[in-house]
Enzyme design. Structure first.
Site, mmCIF file in Angstrom:
data_model
loop_
_atom_site.group_PDB
_atom_site.id
_atom_site.type_symbol
_atom_site.label_atom_id
_atom_site.label_comp_id
_atom_site.label_asym_id
_atom_site.label_seq_id
_atom_site.Cartn_x
_atom_site.Cartn_y
_atom_site.Cartn_z
ATOM 1 N N CYS A 260 55.455 59.365 33.952
ATOM 2 C CA CYS A 260 56.529 60.144 33.337
ATOM 3 C C CYS A 260 56.146 61.605 33.139
ATOM 4 O O CYS A 260 56.911 62.509 33.488
ATOM 5 C CB CYS A 260 56.926 59.509 31.995
ATOM 6 S SG CYS A 260 58.113 60.488 31.041
ATOM 7 N N CYS B 130 61.311 42.770 46.413
ATOM 8 C CA CYS B 130 60.835 44.123 46.743
ATOM 9 C C CYS B 130 59.443 43.992 47.332
ATOM 10 O O CYS B 130 58.711 43.041 47.021
ATOM 11 C CB CYS B 130 60.820 44.977 45.470
ATOM 12 S SG CYS B 130 60.001 46.581 45.624
ATOM 13 N N ASP B 131 59.055 44.951 48.141
ATOM 14 C CA ASP B 131 57.724 44.970 48.728
ATOM 15 C C ASP B 131 56.641 44.991 47.655
ATOM 16 O O ASP B 131 55.552 44.461 47.850
ATOM 17 C CB ASP B 131 57.598 46.199 49.639
ATOM 18 C CG ASP B 131 56.197 46.383 50.177
ATOM 19 O OD1 ASP B 131 55.647 45.414 50.716
ATOM 20 O OD2 ASP B 131 55.655 47.503 50.049
ATOM 21 N N CYS C 175 66.803 62.390 28.926
ATOM 22 C CA CYS C 175 65.942 63.344 29.635
ATOM 23 C C CYS C 175 66.764 64.301 30.493
ATOM 24 O O CYS C 175 67.675 63.880 31.223
ATOM 25 C CB CYS C 175 64.967 62.579 30.520
ATOM 26 S SG CYS C 175 63.839 63.646 31.446
ATOM 27 N N CYS D 14 64.386 58.256 28.291
ATOM 28 C CA CYS D 14 64.813 58.539 29.658
ATOM 29 C C CYS D 14 66.309 58.852 29.714
ATOM 30 O O CYS D 14 66.737 59.735 30.460
ATOM 31 C CB CYS D 14 64.496 57.365 30.567
ATOM 32 S SG CYS D 14 62.731 57.067 30.810
ATOM 33 N N CYS E 216 65.136 61.746 38.500
ATOM 34 C CA CYS E 216 64.056 60.777 38.324
ATOM 35 C C CYS E 216 64.553 59.348 38.189
ATOM 36 O O CYS E 216 64.063 58.442 38.857
ATOM 37 C CB CYS E 216 63.233 61.163 37.093
ATOM 38 S SG CYS E 216 61.894 60.010 36.711
ATOM 39 N N ARG F 108 39.981 54.777 52.210
ATOM 40 C CA ARG F 108 40.522 54.135 53.410
ATOM 41 C C ARG F 108 39.361 53.794 54.340
ATOM 42 O O ARG F 108 38.995 54.569 55.234
ATOM 43 C CB ARG F 108 41.568 55.017 54.091
ATOM 44 C CG ARG F 108 42.790 55.262 53.207
ATOM 45 C CD ARG F 108 43.985 55.756 53.984
ATOM 46 N NE ARG F 108 44.469 54.784 54.935
ATOM 47 C CZ ARG F 108 45.300 53.770 54.643
ATOM 48 N NH1 ARG F 108 45.728 53.607 53.402
ATOM 49 N NH2 ARG F 108 45.683 52.927 55.582
ATOM 50 N N SER G 183 49.424 56.180 58.100
ATOM 51 C CA SER G 183 48.739 56.318 56.815
ATOM 52 C C SER G 183 47.522 57.222 56.956
ATOM 53 O O SER G 183 46.596 56.933 57.722
ATOM 54 C CB SER G 183 48.306 54.942 56.299
ATOM 55 O OG SER G 183 49.425 54.136 56.022
#
Length: 414
Positions: free
Chosen positions: A378, A304-305, A349, A346, A355, A141, A129
């Site tokens: 977007c 999900c994380d 699009c 969307c 995307c 950071r 990172s």
């Protein structure tokens, strides 16, 4: 049928957090530090959870190339001996047809030559990172004393380089560095000699009435953490603005196109090229999601994380195999919702193919007609994908003709 094997044949990705949300830094925009309120106490994966996890993970995965990802918090806080045991268990439980690469995402500040030797010997891929040169990196950071960490991270980078460890730069794009795309990119390419770079937009959602807590890093007035959740339609001052995000990617894309195709690899550009062939290597821009899950230090598994919060807990590996968790109605619905809830804007699009609405965590805006589910970014995605599309299509044509995509640099200069 063994529930751990039900999902075999469909690979999935997993981020494992051996130290939970614990970290030696205090980065201002880190959404994960506040997750410590879910557990309390020491956040350290013990040996029995490690063994259960490795066995269950390998049982549920198909044969072939697999990636086992370690993340935090700061995973190196768990120490080298823990990771030596993790590698040993992986070799013990993997089937002959399974080839496992370990990856680790780290802030780099704890790396020394012992770490470098181990990571090189075991062929770890390290995501480091880093948010740009010192003046930009050090804005957000910071360590527990509030001081910038660039010098410590750079020492970690030098350790990795000295031992020949394969390394990816993980750069968040935020309010501090988004106006300096070339300074950031050239620092990675020219000063560090980095060949692989990922740009990750910072979008911190905020509920109405919690703005002050969010600006304090999800802490209340007394300094206690407040759980960050993916709710709310506001963002923090650290978050990247949509138009600026698009301009950031466009500026770097043009620099990359002029001289770096085939020598410097930028994840967003590679992912877009893959999408031109119907291949989706990044869940953010895949049509559906649900196969990138996260596991905590205590064995709890989440959808999900970005959704490590109570409503998205799928179960614990002590009682459920990964196959059963991935096949659960809750997780299947989570994955389908990405496509099912795309607004009509969307669906119509012209760059939807690249995307696909972006990450569900960022889809909290409404369209001009009032339809929910539009991505906060977007405008930026539309700008970038529209700008890059002719070039990406030309590169895809080169590949179909058996030519390297780097030939686009010659084609573009004519």
């Amino acid at each position: 049928m063994n529930p751990a094997t039900r999902h075999r044949g469909a690979p999935f990705s997993l981020l494992v957090k051996p130290t939970g949300a614990a970290c030696n830094l205090d980065c201002s925009y880190c959404f994960f530090l506040s997750k410590e309120v879910l557990w309390g106490g020491t956040q350290r994966m013990d040996g029995e959870v490690l063994r259960q996890f490795v066995r269950s993970y390998l049982e549920a995965q198909p044969d072939g190339d697999l990636t086992l990802g370690w993340q935090g918090g700061e995973p190196t806080l768990r120490g080298l001996d823990f990771f030596r045991e993790a590698v040993r268990l992986t070799n013990e439980y993997r089937r002959p047809g399974q080839r496992v690469q370990h990856t680790i995402q780290t802030n780099g500040t704890l790396l020394d030559d012992a770490w470098g030797e181990f990571l090189a010997q075991e062929a770890f891929l390290v995501g480091l990172s880093l948010d740009g040169p010192p003046a930009l990196h050090d804005v957000y950071r910071v360590n527990k004393a509030g001081r910038g960490t660039y010098d410590s991270v750079f020492q970690g980078w030098q350790v990795l380089a000295r031992h020949g460890v394969e390394t990816n730069i993980l750069c968040t794009v935020n309010a501090a560095n988004v106006e300096h795309p070339l300074e950031v990119y050239r620092h990675f390419r020219d000063d560090l000699g980095a060949r692989y770079v990922q740009f990750i937009p910072i979008v911190e959602r905020v509920e109405s009435g919690r703005e002050a807590d969010a600006e304090r890093g999800y802490r209340d007035a007394a300094g206690q953490f407040v759980l960050y959740r993916q709710v709310g339609s506001h963002v923090t001052s650290r978050s990247v603005q949509p138009e600026a995000w698009g301009d950031f990617l466009v500026t770097i894309f043009d620099e990359w196109l002029a001289r770096d195709v085939g020598t410097t690899f930028v994840q967003h550009f590679d992912v877009m090229l893959g999408a031109a062939f119907g291949q989706y290597s990044l869940c953010v821009h895949a049509p559906e999601c649900g196969t990138a899950i996260a596991m905590e230090h205590n064995g709890d598994v989440y959808s999900c994380d970005h959704f490590v919060e109570p409503d998205y807990r799928l179960g614990n590996i002590a009682s459920h195999g990964f196959g059963a968790l991935l096949d659960s109605p809750q997780q299947r619905q989570f994955g389908r919702d990405k496509l099912a809830t795309l607004p009509h804007q969307c669906l119509r699009c012209p760059v939807r193919w690249a995307c696909n609405g972006g990450c569900p965590k960022d889809r909290f805006k409404s369209t001009a007609t009032g339809e929910p589910g539009l991505n906060w970014l977007c405008e930026g995605y539309l700008t970038f994908f529209t700008h890059a599309q002719p070039t990406i299509e030309a590169m895809a044509s080169l590949i179909r003709a058996g030519r390297p995509p780097a030939d686009i640099m010659t084609e573009s200069s004519r």
